[in-house]
Design a protein around this motif. Structure first.
Motif, PDB file in Angstrom:
ATOM      1  N   ALA A 254      -4.279  -1.126   4.267  1.00  0.00           N
ATOM      2  CA  ALA A 254      -4.264  -0.341   3.130  1.00  0.00           C
ATOM      3  C   ALA A 254      -4.467  -1.508   1.980  1.00  0.00           C
ATOM      4  O   ALA A 254      -4.085  -2.699   2.170  1.00  0.00           O
ATOM      5  N   SER A 255      -5.311  -1.220   0.884  1.00  0.00           N
ATOM      6  CA  SER A 255      -5.285  -2.132  -0.152  1.00  0.00           C
ATOM      7  C   SER A 255      -3.984  -2.165  -1.044  1.00  0.00           C
ATOM      8  O   SER A 255      -3.229  -0.953  -0.977  1.00  0.00           O
ATOM      9  N   ALA A 256      -3.774  -3.094  -1.606  1.00  0.00           N
ATOM     10  CA  ALA A 256      -2.453  -2.939  -2.631  1.00  0.00           C
ATOM     11  C   ALA A 256      -2.535  -1.902  -3.550  1.00  0.00           C
ATOM     12  O   ALA A 256      -1.651  -1.229  -3.811  1.00  0.00           O
ATOM     13  N   ASP A 257      -3.758  -1.653  -4.054  1.00  0.00           N
ATOM     14  CA  ASP A 257      -4.028  -0.523  -5.146  1.00  0.00           C
ATOM     15  C   ASP A 257      -3.654   0.877  -4.563  1.00  0.00           C
ATOM     16  O   ASP A 257      -2.988   1.676  -5.045  1.00  0.00           O
ATOM     17  N   TYR A 258      -4.074   1.146  -3.305  1.00  0.00           N
ATOM     18  CA  TYR A 258      -3.793   2.158  -2.599  1.00  0.00           C
ATOM     19  C   TYR A 258      -2.107   2.385  -2.291  1.00  0.00           C
ATOM     20  O   TYR A 258      -1.571   3.294  -2.650  1.00  0.00           O
ATOM     21  N   ARG A 259      -1.513   1.153  -2.032  1.00  0.00           N
ATOM     22  CA  ARG A 259      -0.192   1.250  -1.597  1.00  0.00           C
ATOM     23  C   ARG A 259       0.594   1.548  -3.011  1.00  0.00           C
ATOM     24  O   ARG A 259       1.425   2.483  -2.765  1.00  0.00           O
ATOM     25  N   GLN A 260       0.120   1.121  -4.002  1.00  0.00           N
ATOM     26  CA  GLN A 260       0.870   1.447  -5.233  1.00  0.00           C
ATOM     27  C   GLN A 260       0.635   2.614  -5.788  1.00  0.00           C
ATOM     28  O   GLN A 260       1.519   3.269  -6.186  1.00  0.00           O
ATOM     29  N   LEU A 261      -0.404   3.312  -5.545  1.00  0.00           N
ATOM     30  CA  LEU A 261      -0.603   4.731  -5.982  1.00  0.00           C
ATOM     31  C   LEU A 261       0.120   5.748  -5.060  1.00  0.00           C
ATOM     32  O   LEU A 261       0.662   6.467  -5.394  1.00  0.00           O
ATOM     33  N   VAL A 262      -0.102   5.374  -3.772  1.00  0.00           N
ATOM     34  CA  VAL A 262       0.543   6.327  -2.705  1.00  0.00           C
ATOM     35  C   VAL A 262       1.950   6.453  -2.992  1.00  0.00           C
ATOM     36  O   VAL A 262       2.541   7.092  -2.994  1.00  0.00           O
ATOM     37  N   ALA A 263       2.717   5.214  -3.139  1.00  0.00           N
ATOM     38  CA  ALA A 263       3.876   4.908  -3.198  1.00  0.00           C
ATOM     39  C   ALA A 263       4.595   5.926  -4.484  1.00  0.00           C
ATOM     40  O   ALA A 263       5.512   6.541  -4.523  1.00  0.00           O
ATOM     41  N   ALA A 264       3.877   5.823  -5.740  1.00  0.00           N
ATOM     42  CA  ALA A 264       4.215   6.550  -6.957  1.00  0.00           C
ATOM     43  C   ALA A 264       3.822   8.015  -6.606  1.00  0.00           C
ATOM     44  O   ALA A 264       4.755   8.804  -6.959  1.00  0.00           O
ATOM     45  N   ASN A 265       2.869   8.274  -5.862  1.00  0.00           N
ATOM     46  CA  ASN A 265       2.628   9.735  -5.520  1.00  0.00           C
ATOM     47  C   ASN A 265       3.755  10.360  -4.639  1.00  0.00           C
ATOM     48  O   ASN A 265       3.646  11.710  -4.651  1.00  0.00           O
ATOM     49  N   LEU A 266       4.470   9.504  -3.748  1.00  0.00           N
ATOM     50  CA  LEU A 266       5.504   9.755  -2.876  1.00  0.00           C
ATOM     51  C   LEU A 266       6.548  10.477  -3.788  1.00  0.00           C
ATOM     52  O   LEU A 266       7.221  11.448  -3.585  1.00  0.00           O
TER      53      LEU A 266
END
Ligand SMILES: Cc1cc2nc3c(=O)[nH]c(=O)nc-3n(C[C@H](O)[C@H](O)[C@H](O)COP(=O)(O)OP(=O)(O)OC[C@H]3O[C@@H](n4cnc5c(N)ncnc54)[C@H](O)[C@@H]3O)c2cc1C
Ligand code: FES
Ligand code: FES
Length: 487
Positions: free
Chosen positions: A454-466
């Motif tokens: 995963a990209s850093a941006d994806y990880r950051q967005l997914v974590a916030a969305n969780l």
């Protein structure tokens, strides 16, 4: 007392005694090369495809338990006192196909046939444990088996029909259970076992004190529990790991104690063994547990291994940290316990002293008003490593968040708590606004990496969305944040 210089085990119907067993010799190589039992296939040699599935029976508190395992990453020396059952043992003396095999033929569950022995062994294990499985149980049982040809539907249909072909009560492993148990009991060693050449040595301590002693003598030895990580160091990276101390057989590391206040798991408890207690004590972890690897790996892999490997993307640490788990380490000098989060010091570095081994894990049961969730985000639903994993636990009293414990995997060099996000929740009304603030605060908690998962941006967005998802699932729907923000 001198160590026992050989291992003993049952291979199908034959008792084997072997002394010349290098620590890193895999069961698959032994079966295919030494015994010419070539029905067991090699696909990936890393525990992923299931073509090498065999059953391993072992005594657990006196009773015999059979599990599907990946022979490609299971080390032969660890099988002392076990019963290995391969595909060759399934058809009867008259050559008639086993009910599982016949169902696979009739339902067109095999095409090129390469994966078929592995599927048959997984379905055989399922049929013995659960003769009339549901579709979901079948799908869970074959998570660790890949087929490139048939498309799974015929295999699932075969599995659902096996019970009409025969009953496990008439099966060899059921009929011979008493005799096999007696044979395995007679094989259990009274002293430490040591086999293999000096540069590829395998040591099987006889009990926990002996393990502490072995590690005090050889603190640089490689501890191997289920070998679902270490197996790949050998088959993929050819890494020398001698001397190897096997611990998967130690009953003292297999305790499961569930009280009103905690669940304590010995480090050697496998995912499969832990599952009933996990589901009972932490219902929110039930589905998450099914997302860890496939059945074969869940039969072999241990809780202790998932912690001790120090991986930033192991699935249990974030969730266990969010629940306030404590790990106990042991060595010849005694024991010490610490919060699990403190065990992970940095990438590849844990709070372990020479001779320490992970002995157990204590997980407090949820307090009144505590709401827990476990999330795994991976590219494939089944048998994949997490891109991001999260454990979220909040305590709410009179509409106010009194405590928050949030931990992520895949976001930093270690499994790590989200201190800023927790602070954004603590003392706030349990509401959408607090979770939105916590989601935004995550940017201060983590600077994730980009890698092929995963990209850093994806990880950051997914974590916030969780965090937003947690609120949507557990809060008041009328206060839901902008649904566009939710992955
Ligand atoms: C196909 C496949 C799929 C997988 N999927 C997942 C997944 O979905 N999620 C996930 O989290 N992991 C996954 N894994 C990784 C692995 O299964 C887990 O990390 C597992 O929990 C490791 O446990 P083990 O007993 O097999 O460890 P081992 O391989 O035996 O050991 C792992 C490490 O821990 C050390 N160790 C083991 N036990 C102890 C102890 N008691 N004290 C001190 N050190 C110890 C070993 O020395 C080694 O460094 C997967 C692996 C495979 C092969
Ligand atoms: S060969 Fe693929 S799992 Fe063993
Ligand atoms: S039948 Fe060909 S891979 Fe499964």
């Amino acid at each position: 007392m001198d160590p026992q210089p050989h291992i003993r085990f049952l291979l199908n119907g034959t008792e084997i005694t072997a002394s010349d067993v290098p620590a890193t010799q895999t069961l698959l190589d032994y079966l295919r090369i030494d015994r010419r039992l070539t029905g067991t296939k090699e696909g990936c040699a890393e525990g992923d495809c299931g073509a090498c599935t065999v059953l391993v029976g072992r005594l657990q508190q006196g009773s015999l338990r059979y599990e599907p395992v990946n022979a490609c990453i299971r080390f032969l020396a660890s099988l002392n006192g076990c019963h290995v059952v391969t595909i060759e043992h399934l058809s009867g003396p008259d050559g008639r196909l086993h009910p599982v095999q016949q169902a696979m033929v009739d339902f067109h569950g095999s095409q090129c046939g390469f994966c078929t022995p592995g599927f048959v062994m997984s379905l055989y294990a399922l049929w013995m444990q659960c003769p009339q499985p549901t579709r979901t149980q079948v799908e869970t049982a074959i998570q660790g088996n890949l087929c490139r040809c048939t498309g799974y539907e015929p295999i699932v249909n075969a599995a659902l029909a096996v019970n009409t072909y025969g009953s496990p009560a008439n099966d060899y492993l059921t009929r011979e259970r008493t005799a096999i148990t007696a044979q395995l009991e007679a094989m259990q060693p009274k002293v430490r076992v040591e086999v293999g050449p000096a540069d590829n040595r395998a040591i099987l301590p006889v009990d926990l004190n002996d393990l502490a002693q072995v590690l005090a003598e050889t603190p640089k030895a490689t501890i191997v529990a289920g070998a679902t990580d270490v197996g790949l160091w050998v088959t993929k990276f050819m890494r020398p790991i001698s001397p190897v101390v096997f611990i998967g057989h130690l009953e003292d590391l297999k305790t499961i104690a569930l009280t009103d206040t905690d669940l304590t798991l010995g480090a050697g408890v496998t995912y499969d063994e832990a599952e009933p207690a996990i589901r009972e004590a932490f219902p929110h972890m039930g589905d998450y547990w099914d997302r860890i690897a496939g059945w074969q790996v869940r039969s072999m892999g241990t809780i202790g291994g998932n912690i001790a490997n120090g991986s930033p993307i192991g699935d249990t640490p974030p969730v266990l940290i969010s629940l306030g788990a404590e790990v106990t380490l042991q060595k010849a000098g005694g024991q010490r316990s610490l919060p699990l989060e403190a065990f992970f010091v940095d990438y590849g570095k844990q709070d372990r002293e020479p001779g320490d081994f992970v002995a157990s894990l204590r997980i407090p049961r949820p307090a009144p008003g505590q709401i827990d969730a476990a999330y795994k985000i991976s590219k494939r639903r089944d048998e994949d490593i997490s891109s991001v994993a999260a454990g979220i636990s909040v305590e709410v009293a009179d509409g106010i968040v009194t405590e928050a414990r949030i931990a992520f995997g895949g976001m930093a060099a270690t499994p790590k708590r989200a201190a800023k996000a927790e602070a954004a929740l603590r003392g706030q009304p349990f509401g959408a606004a607090a979770f939105e603030a916590a989601a935004k605060a995550l940017a201060e908690d983590f600077t994730p990496l980009t890698d092929w998962r995963a990209s850093a941006d994806y990880r950051q967005l997914v974590a916030a969305n969780l965090l937003r998802r947690f609120w949507l699932e557990h809060g008041d729907p009328a206060q839901a944040p902008d649904s566009q923000a939710v992955a």
